[in-house]
Design a protein around this motif. Structure first.
Motif, PDB file in Angstrom:
ATOM      1  N   ASN A 368       0.815  -1.199   0.000  1.00  0.00           N
ATOM      2  CA  ASN A 368       0.000   0.000   0.000  1.00  0.00           C
ATOM      3  C   ASN A 368       0.852   1.253   0.000  1.00  0.00           C
ATOM      4  N   ALA A 369       0.332   2.295  -0.645  1.00  0.00           N
ATOM      5  CA  ALA A 369       0.970   3.608  -0.633  1.00  0.00           C
ATOM      6  C   ALA A 369      -0.105   4.654  -0.389  1.00  0.00           C
ATOM      7  N   VAL A 370       0.162   5.593   0.514  1.00  0.00           N
ATOM      8  CA  VAL A 370      -0.830   6.608   0.880  1.00  0.00           C
ATOM      9  C   VAL A 370      -0.159   7.970   0.915  1.00  0.00           C
ATOM     10  N   LEU A 371      -0.766   8.940   0.257  1.00  0.00           N
ATOM     11  CA  LEU A 371      -0.297  10.320   0.268  1.00  0.00           C
ATOM     12  C   LEU A 371      -1.430  11.205   0.767  1.00  0.00           C
ATOM     13  N   THR A 372      -1.196  11.930   1.876  1.00  0.00           N
ATOM     14  CA  THR A 372      -2.249  12.695   2.541  1.00  0.00           C
ATOM     15  C   THR A 372      -1.766  14.094   2.884  1.00  0.00           C
ATOM     16  N   HIS A 373      -2.656  15.076   2.713  1.00  0.00           N
ATOM     17  CA  HIS A 373      -2.389  16.445   3.150  1.00  0.00           C
ATOM     18  C   HIS A 373      -3.441  16.861   4.160  1.00  0.00           C
ATOM     19  N   PHE A 374      -3.005  17.408   5.293  1.00  0.00           N
ATOM     20  CA  PHE A 374      -3.895  17.978   6.307  1.00  0.00           C
ATOM     21  C   PHE A 374      -3.760  19.499   6.259  1.00  0.00           C
ATOM     22  N   ASN A 375      -4.895  20.174   6.044  1.00  0.00           N
ATOM     23  CA  ASN A 375      -4.929  21.629   6.001  1.00  0.00           C
ATOM     24  C   ASN A 375      -5.591  22.129   7.279  1.00  0.00           C
ATOM     25  N   ASN A 376      -4.802  22.696   8.184  1.00  0.00           N
ATOM     26  CA  ASN A 376      -5.309  23.202   9.461  1.00  0.00           C
ATOM     27  C   ASN A 376      -5.545  24.706   9.384  1.00  0.00           C
ATOM     28  N   LYS A 377      -6.728  25.123   9.805  1.00  0.00           N
ATOM     29  CA  LYS A 377      -7.070  26.534   9.795  1.00  0.00           C
ATOM     30  C   LYS A 377      -7.351  27.018  11.213  1.00  0.00           C
ATOM     31  N   ASN A 378      -7.091  28.319  11.450  1.00  0.00           N
ATOM     32  CA  ASN A 378      -7.366  28.927  12.750  1.00  0.00           C
ATOM     33  C   ASN A 378      -6.634  28.143  13.840  1.00  0.00           C
ATOM     34  N   LEU A 379      -7.372  27.564  14.803  1.00  0.00           N
ATOM     35  CA  LEU A 379      -6.725  26.784  15.860  1.00  0.00           C
ATOM     36  C   LEU A 379      -6.687  25.290  15.547  1.00  0.00           C
ATOM     37  N   GLY A 380      -6.997  24.917  14.312  1.00  0.00           N
ATOM     38  CA  GLY A 380      -6.852  23.531  13.896  1.00  0.00           C
ATOM     39  C   GLY A 380      -5.392  23.110  13.958  1.00  0.00           C
ATOM     40  N   GLN A 381      -5.132  21.873  14.430  1.00  0.00           N
ATOM     41  CA  GLN A 381      -3.746  21.462  14.655  1.00  0.00           C
ATOM     42  C   GLN A 381      -3.571  19.952  14.504  1.00  0.00           C
ATOM     43  N   ALA A 382      -4.418  19.294  13.722  1.00  0.00           N
ATOM     44  CA  ALA A 382      -4.374  17.840  13.613  1.00  0.00           C
ATOM     45  C   ALA A 382      -3.227  17.394  12.712  1.00  0.00           C
ATOM     46  N   ALA A 383      -2.611  16.281  13.104  1.00  0.00           N
ATOM     47  CA  ALA A 383      -1.575  15.637  12.291  1.00  0.00           C
ATOM     48  C   ALA A 383      -2.090  14.278  11.842  1.00  0.00           C
ATOM     49  N   PRO A 384      -1.737  13.834  10.635  1.00  0.00           N
ATOM     50  CA  PRO A 384      -2.231  12.547  10.141  1.00  0.00           C
ATOM     51  C   PRO A 384      -1.580  11.367  10.845  1.00  0.00           C
ATOM     52  N   GLY A 385      -2.403  10.425  11.275  1.00  0.00           N
ATOM     53  CA  GLY A 385      -1.918   9.151  11.783  1.00  0.00           C
ATOM     54  C   GLY A 385      -2.084   8.105  10.694  1.00  0.00           C
ATOM     55  N   GLN A 386      -2.482   6.901  11.072  1.00  0.00           N
ATOM     56  CA  GLN A 386      -2.847   5.868  10.106  1.00  0.00           C
ATOM     57  C   GLN A 386      -3.971   5.050  10.742  1.00  0.00           C
ATOM     58  N   ALA A 387      -4.305   3.909  10.179  1.00  0.00           N
ATOM     59  CA  ALA A 387      -5.456   3.155  10.678  1.00  0.00           C
ATOM     60  C   ALA A 387      -5.265   2.667  12.107  1.00  0.00           C
ATOM     61  N   GLY A 388      -4.024   2.357  12.491  1.00  0.00           N
ATOM     62  CA  GLY A 388      -3.778   1.781  13.801  1.00  0.00           C
ATOM     63  C   GLY A 388      -3.502   2.779  14.902  1.00  0.00           C
ATOM     64  N   PHE A 389      -3.441   4.082  14.583  1.00  0.00           N
ATOM     65  CA  PHE A 389      -3.088   5.070  15.596  1.00  0.00           C
ATOM     66  C   PHE A 389      -3.460   6.467  15.106  1.00  0.00           C
ATOM     67  N   LEU A 406       4.194   3.939   3.223  1.00  0.00           N
ATOM     68  CA  LEU A 406       4.356   2.738   2.390  1.00  0.00           C
ATOM     69  C   LEU A 406       4.301   1.538   3.321  1.00  0.00           C
ATOM     70  N   GLY A 407       3.464   0.557   2.984  1.00  0.00           N
ATOM     71  CA  GLY A 407       3.307  -0.553   3.910  1.00  0.00           C
ATOM     72  C   GLY A 407       2.991  -1.878   3.250  1.00  0.00           C
ATOM     73  N   LEU A 408       3.105  -2.926   4.055  1.00  0.00           N
ATOM     74  CA  LEU A 408       2.784  -4.294   3.654  1.00  0.00           C
ATOM     75  C   LEU A 408       1.760  -4.842   4.624  1.00  0.00           C
ATOM     76  N   ARG A 409       0.711  -5.465   4.092  1.00  0.00           N
ATOM     77  CA  ARG A 409      -0.358  -6.037   4.927  1.00  0.00           C
ATOM     78  C   ARG A 409      -0.567  -7.496   4.569  1.00  0.00           C
ATOM     79  N   HIS A 410      -0.652  -8.330   5.603  1.00  0.00           N
ATOM     80  CA  HIS A 410      -0.942  -9.754   5.412  1.00  0.00           C
ATOM     81  C   HIS A 410      -2.072 -10.149   6.333  1.00  0.00           C
ATOM     82  N   ARG A 411      -3.056 -10.830   5.785  1.00  0.00           N
ATOM     83  CA  ARG A 411      -4.192 -11.344   6.555  1.00  0.00           C
ATOM     84  C   ARG A 411      -4.076 -12.848   6.661  1.00  0.00           C
ATOM     85  N   PHE A 412      -4.491 -13.391   7.786  1.00  0.00           N
ATOM     86  CA  PHE A 412      -4.477 -14.853   7.916  1.00  0.00           C
ATOM     87  C   PHE A 412      -5.703 -15.300   8.688  1.00  0.00           C
TER      88      PHE A 412
END
Length: 412
Positions: A368-389, A406-412
Protein backbone atom coordinates in the motif's frame (compact mmCIF):
# COMPACT_ATOMS: atom_id res chain seq x y z
CA UNK A 1 -21.52 -56.77 21.09
CA UNK A 2 -24.47 -54.53 21.92
CA UNK A 3 -22.19 -52.50 24.18
CA UNK A 4 -19.68 -52.09 21.34
CA UNK A 5 -22.42 -51.00 18.94
CA UNK A 6 -23.80 -48.55 21.48
CA UNK A 7 -20.38 -47.01 22.03
CA UNK A 8 -19.83 -46.75 18.28
CA UNK A 9 -23.18 -45.00 17.84
CA UNK A 10 -22.38 -42.62 20.70
CA UNK A 11 -18.99 -41.77 19.19
CA UNK A 12 -20.59 -41.10 15.81
CA UNK A 13 -23.21 -38.87 17.42
CA UNK A 14 -20.52 -37.01 19.35
CA UNK A 15 -18.48 -36.50 16.19
CA UNK A 16 -21.54 -35.09 14.42
CA UNK A 17 -22.17 -32.73 17.31
CA UNK A 18 -18.56 -31.52 17.37
CA UNK A 19 -18.68 -31.04 13.60
CA UNK A 20 -21.32 -28.36 14.18
CA UNK A 21 -18.92 -26.28 16.30
CA UNK A 22 -15.91 -24.35 15.06
CA UNK A 23 -13.25 -22.01 16.34
CA UNK A 24 -11.28 -19.91 13.86
CA UNK A 25 -8.04 -18.04 14.48
CA UNK A 26 -7.50 -14.99 12.30
CA UNK A 27 -5.47 -11.83 12.19
CA UNK A 28 -3.83 -8.97 10.34
CA UNK A 29 -0.18 -7.96 10.33
CA UNK A 30 0.19 -4.48 8.86
CA UNK A 31 3.31 -2.36 9.05
CA UNK A 32 5.45 0.05 7.13
CA UNK A 33 7.13 3.44 7.06
CA UNK A 34 5.38 6.79 7.50
CA UNK A 35 6.99 10.19 6.98
CA UNK A 36 5.12 13.18 8.43
CA UNK A 37 5.83 16.91 8.10
CA UNK A 38 4.75 19.75 10.36
CA UNK A 39 5.52 17.97 13.65
CA UNK A 40 7.52 19.53 16.47
CA UNK A 41 11.10 18.95 15.43
CA UNK A 42 10.24 19.10 11.72
CA UNK A 43 9.79 16.22 9.30
CA UNK A 44 9.98 12.86 11.03
CA UNK A 45 10.06 9.27 9.78
CA UNK A 46 8.51 6.40 11.72
CA UNK A 47 8.28 2.64 11.45
CA UNK A 48 4.63 2.08 12.31
CA UNK A 49 2.09 -0.67 12.90
CA UNK A 50 -1.27 -0.29 11.19
CA UNK A 51 -1.13 1.75 7.98
CA UNK A 52 -4.24 0.29 6.32
CA UNK A 53 -5.52 -1.81 9.24
CA UNK A 54 -4.67 -2.10 12.89
CA UNK A 55 -2.64 -5.26 13.48
CA UNK A 56 -4.54 -7.89 15.49
CA UNK A 57 -4.97 -11.49 16.54
CA UNK A 58 -8.49 -12.82 16.91
CA UNK A 59 -10.57 -15.90 17.60
CA UNK A 60 -14.13 -16.55 16.47
CA UNK A 61 -16.31 -19.37 17.71
CA UNK A 62 -19.57 -20.66 16.31
CA UNK A 63 -21.84 -23.49 17.42
CA UNK A 64 -25.00 -24.58 15.62
CA UNK A 65 -27.59 -25.30 18.29
CA UNK A 66 -30.28 -26.34 15.82
CA UNK A 67 -33.66 -24.82 15.09
CA UNK A 68 -32.16 -21.61 13.75
CA UNK A 69 -30.15 -20.95 16.92
CA UNK A 70 -26.38 -20.42 17.09
CA UNK A 71 -23.96 -19.50 19.85
CA UNK A 72 -20.96 -17.38 18.92
CA UNK A 73 -18.06 -15.42 20.37
CA UNK A 74 -15.33 -13.06 19.23
CA UNK A 75 -12.06 -12.27 21.03
CA UNK A 76 -9.75 -9.76 19.32
CA UNK A 77 -6.35 -8.71 20.63
CA UNK A 78 -4.48 -5.55 19.61
CA UNK A 79 -0.85 -5.93 18.47
CA UNK A 80 1.80 -3.36 17.61
CA UNK A 81 4.26 -5.08 15.29
CA UNK A 82 6.80 -2.25 15.48
CA UNK A 83 7.32 -2.73 19.23
CA UNK A 84 5.66 -6.02 20.12
CA UNK A 85 3.44 -4.12 22.55
CA UNK A 86 -0.33 -3.77 22.79
CA UNK A 87 -0.67 0.02 23.05
CA UNK A 88 0.54 3.09 21.21
CA UNK A 89 0.94 6.84 21.58
CA UNK A 90 0.34 9.52 18.90
CA UNK A 91 3.22 10.47 16.65
CA UNK A 92 3.43 13.77 18.58
CA UNK A 93 3.63 11.95 21.93
CA UNK A 94 2.03 13.71 24.89
CA UNK A 95 1.88 17.09 23.17
CA UNK A 96 -1.54 18.79 23.32
CA UNK A 97 -2.90 21.38 20.86
CA UNK A 98 -2.12 25.02 21.62
CA UNK A 99 -5.72 25.66 22.64
CA UNK A 100 -5.08 23.38 25.65
CA UNK A 101 -1.56 24.54 26.56
CA UNK A 102 -1.73 28.34 26.21
CA UNK A 103 -3.32 30.26 29.09
CA UNK A 104 -4.40 33.12 26.82
CA UNK A 105 -6.13 30.78 24.35
CA UNK A 106 -7.87 29.14 27.31
CA UNK A 107 -9.19 32.55 28.36
CA UNK A 108 -7.03 32.63 31.52
CA UNK A 109 -4.61 35.32 32.75
CA UNK A 110 -0.97 34.70 31.87
CA UNK A 111 0.08 34.32 35.52
CA UNK A 112 -1.79 31.00 35.52
CA UNK A 113 0.44 29.55 32.79
CA UNK A 114 2.32 27.32 35.29
CA UNK A 115 -0.98 25.81 36.43
CA UNK A 116 -1.98 25.31 32.79
CA UNK A 117 1.35 23.57 32.12
CA UNK A 118 0.73 21.14 34.97
CA UNK A 119 -2.77 20.28 33.79
CA UNK A 120 -1.63 19.91 30.16
CA UNK A 121 1.13 17.52 31.22
CA UNK A 122 -1.38 15.39 33.13
CA UNK A 123 -3.85 15.32 30.23
CA UNK A 124 -1.11 14.65 27.68
CA UNK A 125 0.00 11.55 29.55
CA UNK A 126 -3.45 10.01 28.98
CA UNK A 127 -3.46 10.33 25.17
CA UNK A 128 -3.01 7.05 23.35
CA UNK A 129 -4.61 3.76 22.45
CA UNK A 130 -5.08 1.01 25.05
CA UNK A 131 -2.74 2.59 27.59
CA UNK A 132 -4.37 0.31 30.18
CA UNK A 133 -2.86 -2.69 28.31
CA UNK A 134 -6.16 -4.58 28.09
CA UNK A 135 -5.67 -7.99 26.52
CA UNK A 136 -8.82 -7.95 24.38
CA UNK A 137 -8.98 -4.21 23.74
CA UNK A 138 -10.34 -4.43 20.21
CA UNK A 139 -13.38 -6.68 20.80
CA UNK A 140 -14.56 -9.41 23.13
CA UNK A 141 -18.18 -10.55 23.24
CA UNK A 142 -20.46 -13.58 23.35
CA UNK A 143 -23.77 -13.88 21.56
CA UNK A 144 -26.83 -15.97 20.75
CA UNK A 145 -28.30 -15.88 17.25
CA UNK A 146 -32.00 -16.73 17.02
CA UNK A 147 -34.61 -16.70 14.23
CA UNK A 148 -35.66 -13.31 15.64
CA UNK A 149 -32.26 -11.61 15.75
CA UNK A 150 -29.06 -11.82 17.76
CA UNK A 151 -28.20 -10.77 21.28
CA UNK A 152 -24.58 -9.86 22.08
CA UNK A 153 -22.82 -8.93 25.32
CA UNK A 154 -19.31 -7.56 25.86
CA UNK A 155 -16.95 -4.98 24.36
CA UNK A 156 -18.21 -4.07 20.88
CA UNK A 157 -18.12 -1.51 18.09
CA UNK A 158 -20.77 1.19 18.51
CA UNK A 159 -23.66 1.63 16.05
CA UNK A 160 -22.63 5.11 14.89
CA UNK A 161 -19.08 3.93 14.26
CA UNK A 162 -20.35 0.99 12.19
CA UNK A 163 -22.19 3.43 9.91
CA UNK A 164 -19.17 5.73 9.74
CA UNK A 165 -16.89 2.83 8.78
CA UNK A 166 -19.35 1.44 6.21
CA UNK A 167 -19.66 4.72 4.30
CA UNK A 168 -16.08 5.88 4.61
CA UNK A 169 -14.52 5.37 1.18
CA UNK A 170 -11.39 4.17 2.96
CA UNK A 171 -13.30 1.81 5.25
CA UNK A 172 -11.31 3.40 8.16
CA UNK A 173 -8.03 2.53 6.39
CA UNK A 174 -5.01 4.88 6.47
CA UNK A 175 -4.60 8.58 7.25
CA UNK A 176 -7.34 9.37 4.71
CA UNK A 177 -10.07 7.78 6.86
CA UNK A 178 -12.90 10.15 7.74
CA UNK A 179 -12.29 10.09 11.49
CA UNK A 180 -8.62 11.12 11.29
CA UNK A 181 -9.35 14.85 11.14
CA UNK A 182 -11.48 14.70 14.31
CA UNK A 183 -9.61 12.18 16.44
CA UNK A 184 -8.78 14.42 19.43
CA UNK A 185 -11.15 14.64 21.14
CA UNK A 186 -12.75 11.73 19.24
CA UNK A 187 -15.84 12.69 17.24
CA UNK A 188 -17.45 9.26 17.72
CA UNK A 189 -17.04 6.48 20.28
CA UNK A 190 -15.46 3.58 18.38
CA UNK A 191 -16.00 0.84 20.95
CA UNK A 192 -17.86 0.55 24.23
CA UNK A 193 -17.36 -1.89 27.09
CA UNK A 194 -20.07 -3.46 29.26
CA UNK A 195 -22.47 -3.36 26.30
CA UNK A 196 -25.49 -5.43 25.33
CA UNK A 197 -26.80 -5.27 21.76
CA UNK A 198 -29.67 -6.61 19.68
CA UNK A 199 -28.99 -7.06 15.97
CA UNK A 200 -31.05 -8.12 12.99
CA UNK A 201 -29.96 -8.83 9.41
CA UNK A 202 -32.18 -9.61 6.45
CA UNK A 203 -30.49 -9.66 3.06
CA UNK A 204 -28.94 -6.24 2.40
CA UNK A 205 -30.67 -4.69 5.43
CA UNK A 206 -29.21 -4.67 8.95
CA UNK A 207 -29.98 -2.82 12.16
CA UNK A 208 -28.90 -2.79 15.79
CA UNK A 209 -29.66 -1.29 19.17
CA UNK A 210 -27.01 -1.03 21.88
CA UNK A 211 -26.98 -0.16 25.55
CA UNK A 212 -23.70 0.38 27.34
CA UNK A 213 -24.05 -0.15 31.07
CA UNK A 214 -22.03 2.32 33.12
CA UNK A 215 -20.65 -0.44 35.36
CA UNK A 216 -24.03 -1.11 36.96
CA UNK A 217 -25.34 2.46 36.92
CA UNK A 218 -28.40 3.48 34.91
CA UNK A 219 -27.00 6.94 34.13
CA UNK A 220 -23.29 7.33 35.00
CA UNK A 221 -21.24 6.47 31.93
CA UNK A 222 -24.25 5.04 30.13
CA UNK A 223 -24.21 4.82 26.32
CA UNK A 224 -27.20 4.30 24.00
CA UNK A 225 -26.92 3.78 20.27
CA UNK A 226 -28.74 2.51 17.22
CA UNK A 227 -28.22 2.14 13.49
CA UNK A 228 -29.90 0.96 10.30
CA UNK A 229 -28.16 0.23 7.01
CA UNK A 230 -28.99 -0.99 3.53
CA UNK A 231 -25.99 -2.22 1.54
CA UNK A 232 -26.30 -3.69 -1.95
CA UNK A 233 -23.94 -3.79 -4.92
CA UNK A 234 -25.51 -0.83 -6.70
CA UNK A 235 -26.03 1.49 -3.75
CA UNK A 236 -26.21 1.71 0.01
CA UNK A 237 -27.34 4.09 2.74
CA UNK A 238 -27.34 4.19 6.51
CA UNK A 239 -27.89 6.19 9.66
CA UNK A 240 -26.36 5.73 13.11
CA UNK A 241 -26.55 7.54 16.44
CA UNK A 242 -24.64 7.26 19.72
CA UNK A 243 -25.10 9.25 22.91
CA UNK A 244 -23.45 8.73 26.27
CA UNK A 245 -23.26 10.29 29.71
CA UNK A 246 -20.11 11.29 31.52
CA UNK A 247 -19.07 9.99 34.93
CA UNK A 248 -21.37 12.53 36.63
CA UNK A 249 -24.42 11.41 34.68
CA UNK A 250 -24.50 14.50 32.42
CA UNK A 251 -25.12 14.10 28.69
CA UNK A 252 -21.73 14.02 27.00
CA UNK A 253 -20.64 12.97 23.48
CA UNK A 254 -23.42 12.49 20.92
CA UNK A 255 -22.70 11.52 17.31
CA UNK A 256 -25.17 11.37 14.42
CA UNK A 257 -23.80 9.82 11.21
CA UNK A 258 -25.46 9.55 7.79
CA UNK A 259 -23.82 7.96 4.80
CA UNK A 260 -24.28 6.38 1.42
CA UNK A 261 -22.62 5.13 -1.73
CA UNK A 262 -23.59 4.23 -5.27
CA UNK A 263 -21.82 2.49 -8.11
CA UNK A 264 -20.69 4.79 -10.88
CA UNK A 265 -18.35 3.98 -13.73
CA UNK A 266 -15.70 1.40 -12.79
CA UNK A 267 -16.06 2.10 -9.05
CA UNK A 268 -18.26 3.60 -6.35
CA UNK A 269 -18.79 7.11 -5.01
CA UNK A 270 -19.05 7.50 -1.21
CA UNK A 271 -20.41 10.30 0.96
CA UNK A 272 -20.82 10.86 4.69
CA UNK A 273 -22.09 13.57 7.05
CA UNK A 274 -21.79 13.66 10.83
CA UNK A 275 -22.94 15.96 13.62
CA UNK A 276 -20.86 15.92 16.79
CA UNK A 277 -21.89 17.50 20.11
CA UNK A 278 -20.37 17.28 23.60
CA UNK A 279 -21.16 19.92 26.23
CA UNK A 280 -19.96 17.86 29.20
CA UNK A 281 -16.70 16.06 28.35
CA UNK A 282 -16.09 12.86 30.30
CA UNK A 283 -13.20 12.13 32.61
CA UNK A 284 -12.68 15.62 34.08
CA UNK A 285 -14.17 15.17 37.55
CA UNK A 286 -10.86 14.13 39.12
CA UNK A 287 -9.10 17.04 37.41
CA UNK A 288 -11.60 19.53 38.82
CA UNK A 289 -11.34 18.05 42.29
CA UNK A 290 -7.54 18.29 42.28
CA UNK A 291 -7.56 21.89 41.05
CA UNK A 292 -10.18 23.09 43.51
CA UNK A 293 -8.33 21.46 46.41
CA UNK A 294 -4.92 22.79 45.30
CA UNK A 295 -3.76 25.14 48.11
CA UNK A 296 -1.67 27.20 45.67
CA UNK A 297 -4.73 27.99 43.55
CA UNK A 298 -7.65 27.91 45.96
CA UNK A 299 -11.19 26.82 45.12
CA UNK A 300 -12.11 29.91 43.08
CA UNK A 301 -9.10 30.07 40.78
CA UNK A 302 -8.86 26.26 40.65
CA UNK A 303 -12.48 26.16 39.50
CA UNK A 304 -11.74 28.75 36.81
CA UNK A 305 -8.86 26.68 35.45
CA UNK A 306 -11.05 23.56 35.43
CA UNK A 307 -13.84 25.45 33.64
CA UNK A 308 -11.38 26.68 31.00
CA UNK A 309 -10.21 23.16 30.18
CA UNK A 310 -13.77 21.84 30.15
CA UNK A 311 -14.78 24.55 27.66
CA UNK A 312 -11.75 23.82 25.46
CA UNK A 313 -12.58 20.11 25.31
CA UNK A 314 -16.23 20.59 24.38
CA UNK A 315 -17.28 19.66 20.87
CA UNK A 316 -19.74 21.08 18.37
CA UNK A 317 -18.80 20.22 14.83
CA UNK A 318 -19.85 18.99 11.41
CA UNK A 319 -17.90 16.42 9.45
CA UNK A 320 -18.16 16.04 5.66
CA UNK A 321 -16.52 13.18 3.81
CA UNK A 322 -16.48 12.05 0.19
CA UNK A 323 -14.45 9.84 -2.06
CA UNK A 324 -14.21 7.43 -4.94
CA UNK A 325 -12.96 3.83 -4.89
CA UNK A 326 -12.00 1.91 -8.04
CA UNK A 327 -10.91 -1.74 -8.20
CA UNK A 328 -9.31 -3.15 -11.35
CA UNK A 329 -7.80 -6.60 -11.01
CA UNK A 330 -5.10 -6.44 -8.32
CA UNK A 331 -5.19 -2.62 -8.29
CA UNK A 332 -7.32 -0.52 -5.95
CA UNK A 333 -7.26 3.27 -6.07
CA UNK A 334 -8.88 5.56 -3.50
CA UNK A 335 -9.50 9.30 -3.70
CA UNK A 336 -10.73 10.86 -0.46
CA UNK A 337 -11.43 14.24 1.14
CA UNK A 338 -12.76 15.08 4.60
CA UNK A 339 -13.56 18.38 6.27
CA UNK A 340 -14.25 19.02 9.97
CA UNK A 341 -16.02 22.33 10.63
CA UNK A 342 -15.59 23.29 14.29
CA UNK A 343 -18.53 25.41 15.50
CA UNK A 344 -16.96 26.19 18.89
CA UNK A 345 -15.12 29.47 19.59
CA UNK A 346 -11.85 27.54 19.08
CA UNK A 347 -12.76 27.24 15.39
CA UNK A 348 -10.26 24.40 15.02
CA UNK A 349 -11.05 23.49 11.41
CA UNK A 350 -9.16 20.74 9.58
CA UNK A 351 -9.45 19.36 6.05
CA UNK A 352 -7.69 16.31 4.63
CA UNK A 353 -7.37 15.06 1.09
CA UNK A 354 -5.20 12.64 -0.82
CA UNK A 355 -4.85 9.36 -2.67
CA UNK A 356 -4.17 5.76 -1.68
CA UNK A 357 -3.14 2.78 -3.81
CA UNK A 358 -3.18 -0.94 -3.05
CA UNK A 359 -1.65 -3.74 -5.10
CA UNK A 360 -2.82 -7.23 -4.11
CA UNK A 361 -0.41 -10.10 -4.59
CA UNK A 362 -3.17 -12.44 -3.37
CA UNK A 363 -6.36 -12.34 -1.32
CA UNK A 364 -4.23 -12.20 1.79
CA UNK A 365 -1.22 -10.03 0.97
CA UNK A 366 -0.95 -6.54 -0.48
CA UNK A 367 1.32 -3.51 -0.57
CA UNK A 368 0.00 0.00 0.00
CA UNK A 369 0.97 3.61 -0.63
CA UNK A 370 -0.83 6.61 0.88
CA UNK A 371 -0.30 10.32 0.27
CA UNK A 372 -2.25 12.70 2.54
CA UNK A 373 -2.39 16.44 3.15
CA UNK A 374 -3.89 17.98 6.31
CA UNK A 375 -4.93 21.63 6.00
CA UNK A 376 -5.31 23.20 9.46
CA UNK A 377 -7.07 26.53 9.79
CA UNK A 378 -7.37 28.93 12.75
CA UNK A 379 -6.73 26.78 15.86
CA UNK A 380 -6.85 23.53 13.90
CA UNK A 381 -3.75 21.46 14.66
CA UNK A 382 -4.37 17.84 13.61
CA UNK A 383 -1.58 15.64 12.29
CA UNK A 384 -2.23 12.55 10.14
CA UNK A 385 -1.92 9.15 11.78
CA UNK A 386 -2.85 5.87 10.11
CA UNK A 387 -5.46 3.16 10.68
CA UNK A 388 -3.78 1.78 13.80
CA UNK A 389 -3.09 5.07 15.60
CA UNK A 390 -3.85 8.79 15.68
CA UNK A 391 -1.28 11.30 14.49
CA UNK A 392 -1.70 13.77 17.32
CA UNK A 393 -0.95 17.44 16.66
CA UNK A 394 1.34 19.58 14.54
CA UNK A 395 3.97 21.94 15.95
CA UNK A 396 1.63 24.95 16.18
CA UNK A 397 -2.01 25.80 15.53
CA UNK A 398 -2.66 26.46 11.85
CA UNK A 399 0.37 24.42 10.71
CA UNK A 400 -0.37 22.05 7.83
CA UNK A 401 0.99 18.51 7.58
CA UNK A 402 1.79 16.02 4.85
CA UNK A 403 2.09 12.25 5.22
CA UNK A 404 3.63 9.64 2.92
CA UNK A 405 3.21 6.02 3.97
CA UNK A 406 4.36 2.74 2.39
CA UNK A 407 3.31 -0.55 3.91
CA UNK A 408 2.78 -4.29 3.65
CA UNK A 409 -0.36 -6.04 4.93
CA UNK A 410 -0.94 -9.75 5.41
CA UNK A 411 -4.19 -11.34 6.56
CA UNK A 412 -4.48 -14.85 7.92
Amino acid sequence: MKRILALTALAAASSAAFAQSSVTAYGILDGGVSQVTGLRGGTRTFLVSGIMDGSRLGFRGNEDLGGGYRALFTMEHRMEIDTGGINNRPLSGSQLPDRLTNATLLGLPTFLQPAVDNVAAALGSTIGVNLANNMWDRQVFVGLVTPFGAGLAGRQYTPAYEVSASFDVMGTQSSLAAGQVASFPPSVDIRVSNAVAYRIAQGPFSASLMYGLGEGSTSTGRMIGGMAMYKADAFGAGIGYNTRNNERGDKALSSLVLGGYFAIGPGALYGQYAQVKDDNPAGLSALRASLVSNPQLGPVIGGQVADAFTAALRQDGRLYHGGYKMVTGPHTVYLAATSYDDKRPNNADTMSYGVAYTYSFSKRTDVNAVLTHFNNKNLGQAAPGQAGFIGGVTDRAGTDSNSVALGLRHRF
